[in-house]
Every structure is written in C-alpha cells, then in structure tokens.
Design an enzyme around this catalytic site. Structure first.
Site, PDB file in Angstrom:
ATOM      1  N   CYS A   3      37.000  89.338 -10.506  1.00  0.00           N
ATOM      2  CA  CYS A   3      36.739  90.490  -9.760  1.00  0.00           C
ATOM      3  C   CYS A   3      37.680  91.669  -9.995  1.00  0.00           C
ATOM      4  O   CYS A   3      37.020  92.849  -9.695  1.00  0.00           O
ATOM      5  CB  CYS A   3      37.109  90.189  -8.262  1.00  0.00           C
ATOM      6  N   THR A  29      45.834  89.184 -14.503  1.00  0.00           N
ATOM      7  CA  THR A  29      45.002  87.909 -13.836  1.00  0.00           C
ATOM      8  C   THR A  29      43.733  87.812 -14.749  1.00  0.00           C
ATOM      9  O   THR A  29      43.021  88.679 -15.368  1.00  0.00           O
ATOM     10  CB  THR A  29      44.369  88.441 -12.491  1.00  0.00           C
ATOM     11  N   HIS A  65      39.872  96.815  -4.802  1.00  0.00           N
ATOM     12  CA  HIS A  65      40.419  95.387  -5.075  1.00  0.00           C
ATOM     13  C   HIS A  65      40.995  94.908  -3.842  1.00  0.00           C
ATOM     14  O   HIS A  65      41.164  93.794  -3.453  1.00  0.00           O
ATOM     15  CB  HIS A  65      41.292  95.533  -6.207  1.00  0.00           C
ATOM     16  N   TYR A  91      40.028  91.394  -1.436  1.00  0.00           N
ATOM     17  CA  TYR A  91      41.026  90.472  -0.917  1.00  0.00           C
ATOM     18  C   TYR A  91      40.627  89.846   0.284  1.00  0.00           C
ATOM     19  O   TYR A  91      40.992  88.618   0.685  1.00  0.00           O
ATOM     20  CB  TYR A  91      42.543  91.040  -0.948  1.00  0.00           C
ATOM     21  N   GLU A 123      50.145  86.525  -4.670  1.00  0.00           N
ATOM     22  CA  GLU A 123      49.280  87.640  -5.043  1.00  0.00           C
ATOM     23  C   GLU A 123      48.686  88.390  -4.035  1.00  0.00           C
ATOM     24  O   GLU A 123      48.478  89.486  -4.137  1.00  0.00           O
ATOM     25  CB  GLU A 123      47.953  86.846  -5.908  1.00  0.00           C
TER      26      GLU A 123
HETATM   27 FE1  SF4 Z   1      39.449  88.270  -7.570  1.00  0.00          FE
HETATM   28 FE2  SF4 Z   1      41.005  87.363  -5.489  1.00  0.00          FE
HETATM   29 FE3  SF4 Z   1      41.753  86.918  -7.835  1.00  0.00          FE
HETATM   30 FE4  SF4 Z   1      41.827  89.612  -7.225  1.00  0.00          FE
HETATM   31  S1  SF4 Z   1      42.986  88.115  -6.338  1.00  0.00           S
HETATM   32  S2  SF4 Z   1      40.911  88.611  -9.092  1.00  0.00           S
HETATM   33  S3  SF4 Z   1      40.078  89.567  -5.763  1.00  0.00           S
HETATM   34  S4  SF4 Z   1      40.188  86.137  -6.802  1.00  0.00           S
HETATM   35 FE    FE Z   2      44.459  89.695  -7.886  1.00  0.00          FE
END
Ligand code: SF4
Ligand code: FE
Length: 482
Positions: A104, A191, A292, A296, A447
């Site tokens: 994402c 990520t 973003h 979440y 996170e």
């Molecule tokens: Fe996706 Fe959530 Fe990971 Fe961000 S924290 S990359 S929104 S799964």
């Molecule tokens: Fe993230």
C-alpha cells in the site's frame, strides 16, 4: 493481461539481480531466505486474492488509464468510493495475513505523485505528469509492486538537508547529466523493499532554498546499479530459522523493512518526477502521508480483527469465555478497532477531487485516524495479553513438546479445557505473542506509531487543519460575544 498470478510475481522477483545483505551475509536469492519468504508471501497474497472472484470487487479496479482491469494496489483513485474500497481491501488483507503486507505504501505514493506532477506542470511548466503516467502505465500493465522510498537517514534533526555534516544523510542529486541525474543517499525503514520491482523515491520533508538538490522524486528498477539493501532485524526473527515453525506464531506471513543505500545511482530523465522544485516537496510529503495515514485504518484494523479473534479463542480454550468481564474486554477491543476503521472510512468518504482528476482523502480526518492508530492497537494488545495470561511468555518451545522426556508433562499440565488439544492452545498463544511482541508487533505496534509519520507529525497536521479560529467564532457567537 494486467493481473499477475502469485507464481508469476515470485518468478519476477527471482529474476531481479540485487545486492542484498541479511544478518551480515550477502544473499543471492533473498526472497527464498527463510526470514524473507513469509514477507514475500504477504505481498503475493495481494496477487492471489485478486484472482479470486469473491474478492474481485475489492481487489481489482477498471483503470481509465489502460482501460484494463488492474490490481487495486496499482489503481489511481477516481472517486470517494474508490478510496473506501481501498480501505476495505486493506482490512481484508490484514485479516488474511495478520501482518504488514507492504504494497500500500507504493499505492499511496503513486496516487500522490499523480496529482503533484500534474500541479507542478501547471505551475512550473515542467513535464513530469506525462512521464509519470508512462511509468504508471507500465506499473498497471505489468502489475508491479513499488517501494515508496520517503524516509531519509536525517542525521541531526535540527539541521536542514543541505546543512548536515555529511551531505548524504538526505538523498540528493550529486550530478546532472544530459540524459539524467545521479543520486546518492539512503532511505530508511523501507517497507517491502525486497518484495518490490521498482523503488519510487520522494523527498522526506518540506524543503527550503538551499536544499534544491534534495527536492527530488524518481523511480528506479529495484536492481538498478549502485543500490544495496541491508535487511532490518525484527524481534524473534531467528525463530524462522529453526527447523520447525511451531514457535513462530504466524509462520506463513510477515512484514519487512530494509535500509536502501543509493551509491551514485543514475536515473534517466524519463524516470525523474521532481528535480529541484522545492515548493512541491512539502506538498508531496503531506499528500503521501495523509493517504497513508488513512490506509492504517484498514490494515491495522484487519490485524486487530485477527488479534481479537485470537483473544476470544484463548478465552474459550481456557474456559473463561462466558465470564462477563472477558466479554466486556472483547467489546472494548472491538470498539477501539472499529473506531480506527471509522476514521479511515470517514477520511475517504469525505475526500475531494483534485484538479488532476484523482481523489484525495480528508486530511484532518486521515491524520486523526492515524493518531488513534498510534494509541489504540497498544491498548488492544494490552487487553489481549491480559486475557491470554502469563503463559504467553513462559511457554516452553515446540522442541520441549516433541521431547519424549518433557512432552508428556507439558501436554498434561498445560492443558486448558479438556475438549481442546493442547497444541491448539499453544498455537493461539504463539499468534498473540507474534502480534503483540514478536515479528508481527513490528507491523501492529511500532509501525502503528512511526509508520506514515510519528504521532507528532499527525499533531502538526491537526494543528494546521483543525481551524481553531472558526471554532472560536462559533463559541463567541453562541456566547453572545461580538
Ligand atoms: Fe500497508 Fe499498513 Fe503496511 Fe502501510 S503499514 S504498507 S498501509 S500494511
Ligand atoms: Fe507502513
């Protein structure tokens, strides 16, 4: 066909020739490494679910750019309905993987660049949008994963990028050539770095005069020359190296972070989407962060669903599920989890159309959602650990269960309700351990605090968009103050 199968995705990653270090060693086939494999599985799930008719409505979308059905993780959102579906897709993915499934960040990055390149062209006469659309066309057509590379190393946080003792502490342009630019620096906490086909770099913060070389956005193939990946450790990660997976908790899926070093990487002009336009750096950061932050309220809620389910299950396995205080605590967990989701749905439903034609979330609601995410998963985890009991951290290992000298004792004394095999009780405890303090806690807890910006970053945005002057006027009017 714009939709890859999970197998095609795995093959496409194995074809990349990257320089990768994991636990001190250079690894030729990183996605097949036991610590990495579950993280690639998590991203592969985005391909798997897109192939399944029951999930097609959430996992795919018709792209007006290519006129094809594309994975929603590559889609530019053309309505508030699209943004709501995105949040629901992320919740579904969280439910199916109980981890950060990584894809994402790239999705939110593409939606940000789509609008920002359009606006830069309009205001500065540049030609970034057409370039970006050509890049996006390939991402959609080939169903690619993009790593959204925003966070720089940042050194001394009190200094601007160009004031740092080492100029590379923020990624910057070191040379401009006729056919492109050369960049140097590093992006931290990346990520899904090793599960991506492309690395899309954005500035990490608003830029002022003097920091022009740092106002840069571009895309490079994940195996571009000069890139090195150094894999981040996670709590309990070496359990994945054990002969059996019984103590891992979530053996099939995991999240991933790495440091990406750019050592004089060449980027052709065709892949450059911002080059020294400092005025647009802050705008891009704000937009990406807000998209973003709403995300979440999808992914973490899906993980929360799994944690609530695991907690309700252990309550049943130890015979306390009918107790009123347990039911009350499960209701508390659910209330908090749904509060997170409500924020993301609201931020999406109350979004607006940008001049570029794609849609933006309500920034105040997105930041409010994320600020709640920095808090409530910890409280949900506290209750999960409360109900799970101390065995969560005193449970002997799978090898002790397998040992004929100790196994019978463990099976006898760690039994819960008699109808449930002790192995099931152990598995559910390990899952709670994974999500609240093992590798899964990276995605669910740390996170939740720092991903998409730490809590103070959301407070800054809430201060900016909270419109206290308007609220003061409301109060004064009611109070009869002229
Ligand atoms: Fe996706 Fe959530 Fe990971 Fe961000 S924290 S990359 S929104 S799964
Ligand atoms: Fe993230």
């Amino acid at each position: 066909m714009a939709l890859k199968t999970p197998e095609q995705y795995w093959d496409s990653l194995r074809r990349l020739k990257r320089r990768v270090f994991i636990l001190g060693e250079e690894i030729a086939e990183p996605n097949d490494h036991p610590i990495v494999r579950p993280t690639t599985n998590a991203v592969a799930k985005t391909y798997e679910l897109a192939q399944q008719p029951e999930f097609a409505g959430l996992m795919t979308a018709k792209s007006p750019l290519t006129n094809e059905t594309v994975n929603r993780f590559c889609h530019i959102q053309g309505s508030t309905g699209d943004m709501i579906k995105k949040v629901k897709m992320l919740r579904l993915m969280g439910q199916q993987t109980a981890t950060c499934f990584q894809r994402c960040a790239g999705l939110d990055c593409m939606n940000s660049l789509y609008g920002i390149t359009w606006e830069a062209d309009k205001e500065m006469g540049t030609e970034y949008h057409a370039r970006f659309r050509r890049f996006l066309d390939r991402v959609q057509t080939e169903d690619l994963v993009c790593d959204a590379a925003m966070t720089d190393a940042r050194g001394d946080r009190s200094l601007a990028p160009h004031e740092q003792a080492d100029p590379d502490l923020f990624l910057h342009i070191v040379e401009q050539k006729q056919d492109g630019i050369v960049v140097r620096g590093a992006k931290a906490h990346q990520t899904g770095a090793l599960n991506s086909h492309e690395v899309v770099v954005m500035p990490t913060t608003a830029m002022k005069a003097g920091s022009e070389d740092y106002a840069v956005a571009f895309a490079v193939p994940a195996d571009a020359e000069g890139i090195t990946y150094i894999y981040g450790r996670q709590s309990c990660d070496t359990r994945k190296l054990e002969a059996t997976t019984g103590d891992v908790g979530n053996p099939n899926y995991g999240g991933q972070e790495a440091l990406i070093v750019f050592d004089n990487v060449f980027v052709p002009w065709e892949r450059v989407f911002m080059c020294r336009e400092t005025a647009f750096a802050g705008r891009l950061v704000e937009r990406f962060a807000s998209y973003h932050r709403a995300s979440y309220g999808g992914c973490k809620v899906g993980m929360g669903d799994v944690l609530i389910g695991a907690t309700a299950t252990i309550a049943e396995y130890i015979g306390v599920d009918k107790a009123s205080h347990i039911r009350d605590k499960l209701a508390e967990m659910t209330h908090m989890n749904e509060t997170l989701h409500a924020g993301a749905i609201a931020a999406s439903a109350d979004g607006y159309r940008l001049e570029s034609g794609n849609y933006m979330v309500n920034i105040l609601l997105a930041n409010t959602c994320k600020l709640n995410v920095t808090r409530l998963p910890w409280e949900i985890s506290r209750i999960a650990q409360d109900i799970a009991g101390g065995l969560l951290v005193t449970l002997p290992g799978e090898c002790d269960f397998a040992n004929p000298q100790t196994g019978p004792y463990l099976k006898k004394y760690l039994m819960g309700v008699s109808r449930v095999p002790v192995e099931a009780k152990v598995k559910i405890l390990r899952l709670i351990e994974n999500i609240t303090m093992g590798t899964g806690a990276v995605g669910y807890l740390t996170e939740s605090i720092h991903g998409a910006g730490s809590p103070q970053a959301q407070k800054v945005m809430i201060q900016r968009y909270g419109n206290w002057e308007h609220k003061k006027d409301l109060a004064k009017k009611i109070a009869g103050i002229v």
